[in-house]
Scaffold this active site. Sequence first.
Site, short mmCIF file in Angstrom:
data_model
loop_
_atom_site.label_atom_id
_atom_site.label_comp_id
_atom_site.label_asym_id
_atom_site.label_seq_id
_atom_site.Cartn_x
_atom_site.Cartn_y
_atom_site.Cartn_z
N HIS A 186 0.80 -1.22 0.00
CA HIS A 186 0.00 0.00 0.00
C HIS A 186 0.83 1.27 0.00
O HIS A 186 0.30 2.38 0.00
CB HIS A 186 -0.92 -0.02 1.23
CG HIS A 186 -2.10 0.89 1.12
ND1 HIS A 186 -2.33 1.94 1.98
CD2 HIS A 186 -3.13 0.91 0.24
CE1 HIS A 186 -3.44 2.56 1.64
NE2 HIS A 186 -3.95 1.97 0.59
N HIS A 212 -8.74 10.98 0.60
CA HIS A 212 -7.93 9.78 0.43
C HIS A 212 -6.60 9.99 1.15
O HIS A 212 -5.80 9.08 1.27
CB HIS A 212 -7.70 9.48 -1.06
CG HIS A 212 -7.15 8.10 -1.30
ND1 HIS A 212 -5.80 7.85 -1.45
CD2 HIS A 212 -7.77 6.89 -1.37
CE1 HIS A 212 -5.62 6.55 -1.63
NE2 HIS A 212 -6.78 5.94 -1.59
#
Length: 626
Positions: free
Chosen positions: A256, A506
Amino acid sequence: AQLSRLSHAKLVVPRYEEGFKLISVCTDDKTADRVGQLYSLVNRAARRDTATSLPDDQSATTTVVHETSTSTSSNDYPDSDRGKIAQRRKAVSGSRKRQYIEIENVSASQGVNKKERSSDKVSAQDVKEDLSYSTIATTTPSITETTPAASSAGTFRLLKLSRKHGLPPSANEMSVDLRGMVRADDIVQPEWVIIANYMINIPWLLQQWPELHAVPKVLIFHGRSDDIIPSQLPENFQSFCMEPEKTHRIRYGVFHTKSFLIGFATEIRVVVHTANLIPGDFWNKSQGSWEMDFPLKQQQQSKQVIGNERSPNCSDFEEDLMTYMATYKVRWRGSSWRDPVNNDKIRQLSVDSLRRYDYSKANVRLIGSAPGWHRGNQLHLFGHAKLRSILGDEKFSSDFDESNVVAQFSSLGSLSQKWLADFKKSMSAGKKTLNDCADSKMNISSVEKLQIIWPTVEEVRTSLEGYAAGGSIPGYEKNVIKPFLQGMFHKWATDKVHNRRKAAPHIKTFLRYSKENPQKLAWMLLTSHNLSKAAWGEFQNGRSGLQFFIRHWELGVLFLPSLNKRSTSPKNMVTTAANPTKGEISIKFPLPYSLPPIRYEGNDKPWIWDIQHIVPDNWGRRSIQG
């Protein structure tokens, strides 16, 4: 002329007042597409006209022939000195096999006024931010963003939103775009680039950063095997899929991290950010970035570098970076290639190569996560265990005694009260100074509250993308409705400072702020970590004793007043909403939300992404699917 990688590597953007010719010979469509993107770099002002004037069936490889010497710095041509450039096409043959294009300069004395230049810039920006995502980026670079030693380097900035949304200018204050992050508009091009990201849209990335075609070696570490199609990758690219289930046999883990390592001849740029390399993440959502340049070590320092061992003068940042990057060795042991610029000399790059640079001026610490069971002297190398270790050695003023901590993120995992209390303990770590001067071994009082910033259903519904934005804010109903979380939820953002309320989050930030002066920060973390055990890790009692288990790869940067290298004394860290204090120099952070955070009110409900919602958004959708 025959196109070669050597001509790619030597492509240099001419000064606007200098002339050049573009000669093209068609070989195949794939090569023509690549060179067409390179051509777009040569003349940004003409690029907009080229997109509309060239025939649809044009397919040509290209070699740029310079008629005059080029500038050595992107800062040598300020806007006021740039002449207006006109393009004139001459068809040499009706065949698609050959085409000749000549670019001419028109002097500024021929009636080019400021109004016309301003119009050109706006049009170029509009082309870049066309939400069809089919055009090449065409913004005229700002001097601030393209200068290697710009004052903005080493600071936290937001990512620019598309101007198509019609948001106020304050929405893009203290912000940067992709090209600014990676120094794409610099005259000096990178020798190698390492890209790490969970999701990567290769065609879009090459449209926005076509200079990658000219970089001798580009390494991509990504988290999804379906994202990278081999036929999309140029010859100079090499990709590695980093799925923890395959590398460590750990289920439900992901790669990630979102970062760039960009190697130049004399320095390296390190970028840590929060956006997937896809258009929607960069243009429609609230994101954050940190970037900083580091020079090569002096000869004496370089002699002390032995493999991956830490030298006596190794900085904490260097050790953070090397410790994290060493985890990539499960898939990558190094790369070599022939350098077309230096007579095909064999070049090599590995994790150990990163020790060649001097990171002593770094103003952050790296907080990484890596899959595995970490034990013994590696117990506090990753995740919230490392955050606890670093904060535990810091001294904070009494302003932060019994203050609150904030966790702002875009994905909520399956949490337990026990784990959340342990995570809160890590965020509460630190010592305090008495009267802000004397050292003390006394721990700073524990955090009063952990405040979670998580958007409401209404905030997602009314965002720029509507419920579709919620597709990037995964919060399963079973995770969100847990009773112990309900009193912690706070709204996403306001329009008071940066007008980011409609730009769905985000970005991921974690911080501690003063109870008396909420705009004053003890520390702040910009990171890829969401709030989950998989990302941050958890302490376990294993067969060999205490261990720390992590499923994901993650990376973030921790800002601390004590790490400010530009001052002999620590500076205050404040948000951009802070009122100026006379005689006080502070480091400002453009947080997109309010401090203290705004609690849920009345009918506010936390966003849940796996249910149908009653009220449709502006596009008539009632869920993330439609």
